[in-house]
Scaffold this motif. Sequence first.
Motif, PDB file in Angstrom:
ATOM      1  N   TYR A   1      18.999  -9.893   7.679  1.00  0.00           N
ATOM      2  CA  TYR A   1      18.119  -9.327   6.657  1.00  0.00           C
ATOM      3  C   TYR A   1      16.806 -10.095   6.608  1.00  0.00           C
ATOM      4  O   TYR A   1      16.696 -11.225   7.100  1.00  0.00           O
ATOM      5  CB  TYR A   1      18.785  -9.374   5.282  1.00  0.00           C
ATOM      6  CG  TYR A   1      20.022  -8.521   5.177  1.00  0.00           C
ATOM      7  CD1 TYR A   1      19.928  -7.181   4.824  1.00  0.00           C
ATOM      8  CD2 TYR A   1      21.278  -9.058   5.448  1.00  0.00           C
ATOM      9  CE1 TYR A   1      21.064  -6.380   4.734  1.00  0.00           C
ATOM     10  CE2 TYR A   1      22.419  -8.264   5.362  1.00  0.00           C
ATOM     11  CZ  TYR A   1      22.300  -6.929   5.008  1.00  0.00           C
ATOM     12  OH  TYR A   1      23.417  -6.143   4.924  1.00  0.00           O
ATOM     13  N   GLY A   2      15.825  -9.429   6.001  1.00  0.00           N
ATOM     14  CA  GLY A   2      14.534 -10.070   5.784  1.00  0.00           C
ATOM     15  C   GLY A   2      14.037  -9.777   4.386  1.00  0.00           C
ATOM     16  O   GLY A   2      14.583  -8.925   3.676  1.00  0.00           O
ATOM     17  N   THR A   3      12.974 -10.467   3.968  1.00  0.00           N
ATOM     18  CA  THR A   3      12.364 -10.256   2.662  1.00  0.00           C
ATOM     19  C   THR A   3      10.877 -10.017   2.855  1.00  0.00           C
ATOM     20  O   THR A   3      10.189 -10.819   3.491  1.00  0.00           O
ATOM     21  CB  THR A   3      12.571 -11.472   1.741  1.00  0.00           C
ATOM     22  OG1 THR A   3      13.966 -11.643   1.506  1.00  0.00           O
ATOM     23  CG2 THR A   3      11.862 -11.264   0.406  1.00  0.00           C
ATOM     24  N   LEU A   4      10.394  -8.899   2.331  1.00  0.00           N
ATOM     25  CA  LEU A   4       8.979  -8.550   2.398  1.00  0.00           C
ATOM     26  C   LEU A   4       8.339  -8.885   1.057  1.00  0.00           C
ATOM     27  O   LEU A   4       8.824  -8.455   0.007  1.00  0.00           O
ATOM     28  CB  LEU A   4       8.818  -7.058   2.704  1.00  0.00           C
ATOM     29  CG  LEU A   4       7.391  -6.523   2.823  1.00  0.00           C
ATOM     30  CD1 LEU A   4       6.667  -7.157   4.008  1.00  0.00           C
ATOM     31  CD2 LEU A   4       7.407  -4.996   2.964  1.00  0.00           C
ATOM     32  N   ALA A   5       7.255  -9.673   1.086  1.00  0.00           N
ATOM     33  CA  ALA A   5       6.609 -10.102  -0.154  1.00  0.00           C
ATOM     34  C   ALA A   5       5.108 -10.185   0.045  1.00  0.00           C
ATOM     35  O   ALA A   5       4.607 -10.279   1.174  1.00  0.00           O
ATOM     36  CB  ALA A   5       7.165 -11.447  -0.611  1.00  0.00           C
ATOM     37  N   GLY A   6       4.360 -10.143  -1.045  1.00  0.00           N
ATOM     38  CA  GLY A   6       2.908 -10.252  -0.974  1.00  0.00           C
ATOM     39  C   GLY A   6       2.262  -9.838  -2.282  1.00  0.00           C
ATOM     40  O   GLY A   6       2.918  -9.793  -3.330  1.00  0.00           O
ATOM     41  N   ARG A   7       0.957  -9.502  -2.200  1.00  0.00           N
ATOM     42  CA  ARG A   7       0.195  -9.101  -3.384  1.00  0.00           C
ATOM     43  C   ARG A   7      -0.516  -7.781  -3.111  1.00  0.00           C
ATOM     44  O   ARG A   7      -0.811  -7.435  -1.960  1.00  0.00           O
ATOM     45  CB  ARG A   7      -0.835 -10.155  -3.762  1.00  0.00           C
ATOM     46  CG  ARG A   7      -0.278 -11.504  -4.146  1.00  0.00           C
ATOM     47  CD  ARG A   7      -1.399 -12.421  -4.590  1.00  0.00           C
ATOM     48  NE  ARG A   7      -1.942 -12.033  -5.890  1.00  0.00           N
ATOM     49  CZ  ARG A   7      -3.174 -12.341  -6.309  1.00  0.00           C
ATOM     50  NH1 ARG A   7      -4.008 -13.003  -5.531  1.00  0.00           N
ATOM     51  NH2 ARG A   7      -3.577 -11.960  -7.512  1.00  0.00           N
TER      52      ARG A   7
END
Length: 582
Positions: free
Chosen positions: A299-305
């Motif tokens: 799995y991965g985690t996508l994050a940002g603004r």
Amino acid sequence: AKSPIGFTSKAGNFQRSGGDPVLLNALDGASTDHGLPDGNHIDNANMSTPPDGTSPTMQMYLWHSPGAPNSVEPYVPMSGAFDASILYHEYTHGLSNRLVVDAQGNSTLNSIQAGAMGEAWSDYYAMDYLVAHGFQADQNRTDGQIREGKYPLANRTTFRTEAMDCDPRSTVKACTDIYGNSGGYTYGDFPTIGGSPEVHSSGEVWAQTLWDIREHFGSRVADLLITRAMSLSPADPSMLDMRNAIFQADKVVYNQRHSHYLWRLFAHRGMGWFAGSLGAGDTHPAESFKVRPGVRAGYGTLAGRVIDRNTGQPIANALVSITGHDSGYVGSYSDTTDASGRYQISNVRPGTYRKVVILARGYEVTSGPVTVRRERSAHPYTVQSFKIRRDYAASSGGGRVTDYTGPDYSAFGCGPGGAVDLSQGTGWGSTTGDNAGDPTATPVPKYLVVRLPRAIDIGTGTGKSSAFAVDPTAVCGDAGSSSLNTYRIEASADGTTWTRVVTGTGSSRFVAEDRGRYNNVAATTPFTGARFIRFTMLRPQVFDDTVYPTDPPPRCPGGAFTGCSFMDMTELEVFGTPTTAP
């Protein structure tokens, strides 16, 4: 209806005891022009389907224009009721329009992908029935046999651009498109089948996908999965929504017994795990040929603004969503930004997702591909931030239409307000000439005025710094010829005195390649303190020689182009920076 369809009284079927038997007109309009059918009552058929309890009406027209030579009119003189595939096709419109509904029982097959599936279901069930009852031959190893409408065409060809049983790798003639390309269709072909996005031709990719399911699992299993999925789908579904609904149906009925091969079949048609679509109104979906990643992929985690492109300020309550993944089966990959504009989507299977979309009230719809990496201790996140533009014309952000010319087609879902609703599934439909839509060779300009929620300064930047964006695509069921060609954009501080900021002619006009997408439009003249925007449609694409070079003018009023009668566009977006108060 009998199992496995399960279209029962409870499900909304048509029966006398329920007060809504089908009303069939087998020779509709046969005597509308001095004993013969007029131009509105030939070479077609339809079925209108009101909510449960009210009878639907099936209209079967005559085929072959009276007096037309066979070289011009390919159809055999007959009633549509004489061809079982036409009759069953129209009946299935009743099935889909009674199963894919809102809370009041109204059909929600509104946008182009949903409408395309409506045509595809009708094609599929008609031919499925004929094959199942031995009236149509079908060998799984032989492509190109399943062709609808063979009787009125004297078995020479089919209503569609290809046969329904065409594998993407097929090389037979019946599986060759209008451009000479061999092989059945995939999801990425949606906007180009038949030349431009249109429900009948674009729906062929879904019909061929359904036939794949039938060939692999048999008619009984396929029909049960496909029919049950209709009632499980969201309103106005995209093809990926309906793909997910089929997986849901398999879970409900068969405890996911068929999911492994279903993923292979959908991926083979470009509707794999990483495919994306902005919804049912997206005419350019992004395809993927990869199946669902296994557990070992991790799995991965996508994050940002998410921030405002022009002001640099964070945007709160913006939805960041990996499209195609919004059902209980495939999982929901989305998050809403906090006050600082931050979002985080966890437990994402790694890979390149074709369309990640950002939705915020009053902002342009923005999407693009994003590659999510597998989580590792040194790199726990995949960081992706987005800059989006405030669309000051958007009704969700306070923009509103205050004036317009031409007829109001709001009752048909294509009034002037459709031009500022941030949806490519709706738009503004008007007429080319007079308000009655009489075919004309002289277009009459139509305009709408949008009052912005605040005064803005319009600059002369290009690309993503442009002052406007326009989707010129035809709406309301009109063909591509009705799409906007030339136009004019004006700005005003008071709604009375206007300054032209865009002259949409020459190289700035829209052509066929501009349909189905937002096209950035640069202002040629800056304007300070704009509070009103006036957008004028000058003429549709039917009059552009670069769009229809093989059809020499005059194309109107005698030509069979919808652009001779109707002129449309899908969306207008207005960008800028807030005017600083003096």
